[in-house]
Design a protein around this motif. Structure first.
Motif, mmCIF file in Angstrom:
data_model
loop_
_atom_site.group_PDB
_atom_site.id
_atom_site.type_symbol
_atom_site.label_atom_id
_atom_site.label_comp_id
_atom_site.label_asym_id
_atom_site.label_seq_id
_atom_site.Cartn_x
_atom_site.Cartn_y
_atom_site.Cartn_z
ATOM 1 N N LEU A 101 -6.967 13.660 -9.665
ATOM 2 C CA LEU A 101 -7.687 14.203 -10.810
ATOM 3 C C LEU A 101 -9.176 14.354 -10.542
ATOM 4 N N LYS A 102 -9.768 13.433 -9.798
ATOM 5 C CA LYS A 102 -11.203 13.538 -9.501
ATOM 6 C C LYS A 102 -11.508 14.857 -8.800
ATOM 7 N N HIS A 103 -10.584 15.336 -7.974
ATOM 8 C CA HIS A 103 -10.765 16.628 -7.314
ATOM 9 C C HIS A 103 -10.314 17.785 -8.214
ATOM 10 N N TRP A 104 -9.211 17.606 -8.900
ATOM 11 C CA TRP A 104 -8.633 18.692 -9.700
ATOM 12 C C TRP A 104 -9.590 19.151 -10.792
ATOM 13 N N LEU A 105 -10.319 18.218 -11.372
ATOM 14 C CA LEU A 105 -11.221 18.566 -12.466
ATOM 15 C C LEU A 105 -12.514 19.208 -11.979
ATOM 16 N N THR A 106 -12.851 19.023 -10.712
ATOM 17 C CA THR A 106 -14.164 19.446 -10.234
ATOM 18 C C THR A 106 -14.120 20.441 -9.080
ATOM 19 N N THR A 107 -12.934 20.804 -8.597
ATOM 20 C CA THR A 107 -12.830 21.781 -7.518
ATOM 21 C C THR A 107 -13.491 23.094 -7.933
ATOM 22 N N PRO A 108 -14.278 23.715 -7.054
ATOM 23 C CA PRO A 108 -14.907 24.988 -7.410
ATOM 24 C C PRO A 108 -13.882 26.009 -7.908
ATOM 25 N N GLY A 109 -14.196 26.620 -9.022
ATOM 26 C CA GLY A 109 -13.288 27.592 -9.630
ATOM 27 C C GLY A 109 -12.410 27.001 -10.710
ATOM 28 N N HIS A 110 -12.185 25.691 -10.674
ATOM 29 C CA HIS A 110 -11.399 25.035 -11.721
ATOM 30 C C HIS A 110 -12.286 24.809 -12.938
ATOM 31 N N ARG A 111 -11.762 25.129 -14.117
ATOM 32 C CA ARG A 111 -12.482 24.897 -15.374
ATOM 33 C C ARG A 111 -11.682 23.903 -16.197
ATOM 34 N N ALA A 112 -12.291 22.753 -16.475
ATOM 35 C CA ALA A 112 -11.609 21.673 -17.190
ATOM 36 C C ALA A 112 -12.193 21.536 -18.599
ATOM 37 N N PHE A 113 -11.309 21.245 -19.561
ATOM 38 C CA PHE A 113 -11.707 21.120 -20.959
ATOM 39 C C PHE A 113 -11.084 19.871 -21.569
ATOM 40 N N VAL A 114 -11.771 19.326 -22.568
ATOM 41 C CA VAL A 114 -11.234 18.208 -23.340
ATOM 42 C C VAL A 114 -11.342 18.545 -24.815
ATOM 43 N N ARG A 115 -10.440 17.958 -25.593
ATOM 44 C CA ARG A 115 -10.540 18.080 -27.050
ATOM 45 C C ARG A 115 -10.706 16.692 -27.633
ATOM 46 N N LEU A 116 -11.637 16.578 -28.566
ATOM 47 C CA LEU A 116 -11.903 15.303 -29.207
ATOM 48 C C LEU A 116 -11.837 15.454 -30.717
ATOM 49 N N THR B 82 -8.016 13.810 -27.485
ATOM 50 C CA THR B 82 -6.671 14.163 -27.964
ATOM 51 C C THR B 82 -6.008 15.226 -27.099
ATOM 52 N N GLY B 83 -6.611 15.530 -25.963
ATOM 53 C CA GLY B 83 -5.979 16.475 -25.060
ATOM 54 C C GLY B 83 -6.935 16.928 -23.980
ATOM 55 N N CYS B 84 -6.360 17.520 -22.919
ATOM 56 C CA CYS B 84 -7.153 18.039 -21.819
ATOM 57 C C CYS B 84 -6.404 19.201 -21.174
ATOM 58 N N ALA B 85 -7.156 20.075 -20.534
ATOM 59 C CA ALA B 85 -6.560 21.237 -19.885
ATOM 60 C C ALA B 85 -7.454 21.693 -18.743
ATOM 61 N N VAL B 86 -6.822 22.331 -17.769
ATOM 62 C CA VAL B 86 -7.539 22.914 -16.631
ATOM 63 C C VAL B 86 -6.981 24.316 -16.404
ATOM 64 N N ILE B 87 -7.874 25.264 -16.114
ATOM 65 C CA ILE B 87 -7.455 26.593 -15.678
ATOM 66 C C ILE B 87 -8.091 26.849 -14.322
ATOM 67 N N ARG B 88 -7.307 27.486 -13.422
ATOM 68 C CA ARG B 88 -7.811 27.690 -12.068
ATOM 69 C C ARG B 88 -7.393 29.072 -11.572
ATOM 70 N N PRO B 89 -8.179 29.664 -10.680
ATOM 71 C CA PRO B 89 -7.804 30.958 -10.107
ATOM 72 C C PRO B 89 -6.604 30.812 -9.188
ATOM 73 N N ALA B 90 -5.753 31.834 -9.166
ATOM 74 C CA ALA B 90 -4.553 31.818 -8.343
ATOM 75 C C ALA B 90 -4.361 33.195 -7.725
ATOM 76 N N HIS B 91 -3.348 33.322 -6.862
ATOM 77 C CA HIS B 91 -3.144 34.571 -6.142
ATOM 78 C C HIS B 91 -2.829 35.734 -7.079
#
Length: 284
Positions: free
Chosen positions: A171-186, A192-201
Motif C-alpha cells: 500500500l505504501k507504494h500503491w498509494l504514491t506511485t506516479p500516476g496513481h491517484r488515491a482518495f479517502v472519504r471521511l 469510511t472508504g478509500c479508492a485508487v485510480i491508475r493509468p492502464a494500457h
C-alpha cells in the motif's frame, strides 16, 4: 524453439526491470494491466515473480506473492501464444508454487482456465465482473479528498479489514506511485472508504474501491471519475457484494470481462460487503 518442451525450460526469479515484458504479454491478452504497477507489486514480495526461458528467450511467467505466513496470491500465469500446449506453463507453475510453501493461495482465474485451477486444488469463492464505461466527472463527491501522507496508517488499517492479509508494504507504494491517484472519504473525522485510480494500457482502472456503505462508495467513484476527466474507467466488481453491482449498473457501466476468485484453503474473514472494487486481479 519450434520443438521446445518442458525439458528445455529454465525457470528463474524475475527482476523488476524484466517484468515490463510480462506486463506487455498481459496487455496483449486484454487484461489491461496498469502502466506503473510493477514497483508496488515487487515491493510486497520481490522473490515472488518468475520467468521461464528457453535459451535466452522468455516464454512463460507467473507470480506467487506471499503476504504473510498464511496467505499468498497467484497471478500473471502466462505462456507465449506460439508455445502453448507443450507443458511449459505447467512446468513454470510447479516451480513457482513452491514459493508459497503451506500458505493458502488465492487467484482470480479467467473462465477458460477455471477447470484447470480446480484440478490444482483451487475452489471458487465468488465471481468478479469487470465493469467499464464513463462516469460523470461533474458531480460532487462529498466528504472525499485526495489521500495524503497522514492518511497512510488509517488506509492500511481500513484495507486490512477488506483483504485476507495485511499489506502495508504494497500500500505504501500503491498509494504514491506516479500516476496513481488515491482518495479517502471521511465522515465525522472517521475514514469510511478509500479508492485508487491508475493509468492502464486500455482505460484507467479503479482499485481498490473499499467503503462502509454504497453512499461512501458512490462518492469515491465520483472522485475517481473526476480524476479521469470523465473518460471511461474499469472497475472489477465482486458479485459477492450486490450493492457494488447495483452501483456499477446505476452508473451505466457494462460488464466486459469475467474472473472467479478462487482459494486453495481457508482465508481469514474480511468485510466482503465493503469491497465495491477489487484492488487488482494480479495481486488480489
Amino acid at each position: 524453439m519450434t520443438s521446445a518442451g518442458p525439458e528445455d525450460l529454465v525457470v528463474t526469479r524475475a527482476a523488476l526491470a524484466e517484468w515490463s515484458v510480462i506486463s506487455g504479454w498481459a496487455a496483449d491478452e486484454g487484461w489491461n494491466p496498469g502502466l506503473s504497477d510493477a514497483p508496488a507489486f515487487f515491493a510486497q514480495d520481490p522473490e515472488g515473480f518468475f520467468i521461464g526461458r528457453v535459451g535466452e528467450e522468455p516464454v512463460s511467467a507467473i507470480s506467487v506473492v506471499n503476504y504473510d505466513a498464511d496467505y499468498a496470491f497467484l497471478g500473471f500465469y502466462l505462456v507465449r501464444p506460439d508455445l502453448r500446449g507443450r507443458g511449459l506453463g505447467l512446468a513454470t507453475w510447479r516451480t513457482a508454487l513452491a514459493h508459497a510453501g503451506g500458505r493458502t493461495i488465492g487467484l482470480d482465474g479467467v473462465v477458460a482456465q477455471q477447470h484447470n485451477y480446480r484440478r490444482s486444488g483451487f475452489e471458487p469463492a465468488h465471481r468478479t465482473l469487470r465493469f467499464a464505461g464513463a462516469v460523470p466527472a461533474d458531480r460532487p463527491a462529498p466528504g472525499v479528498r485526495p489521500a495524503g501522507k497522514d492518511d497512510l496508517d488509517s488506509v492500511i488499517e481500513y484495507d486490512a479489514s477488506c483483504h485476507p492479509a495485511d499489506r502495508p508494504r504494497f500500500l505504501k507504494h500503491w498509494l504514491t506511485t506516479p500516476g496513481h491517484r488515491a482518495f479517502v472519504r471521511l465522515r465525522d473525522g472517521r475514514l469510511t472508504g478509500c479508492a485508487v485510480i491508475r493509468p492502464a494500457h486500455d482505460r484507467p482502472r479503479i482499485g481498490p474501491l473499499f467503503a462502509d456503505t454504497a453512499e461512501d462508495a458512490e462518492a469515491l467513484l465520483l472522485a475517481t471519475a473526476a480524476a479521469a476527466a470523465g473518460g471511461e474507467v474499469a472497475l472489477d466488481v465482486p458479485l459477492s457484494n450486490p450493492a457494488a453491482v447495483t452501483l456499477a449498473e446505476r452508473f451505466g457501466l457494462s460488464p466486459s470481462f469475467e474472473t472467479a476468485r478462487m482459494y486453495t484453503g481457508p482465508v481469514r474473514p474480511f468485510a466482503a460487503d465493503r469491497v465495491f472494487g477489487v484492488t487488482t486481479l494480479e495481486l488480489g
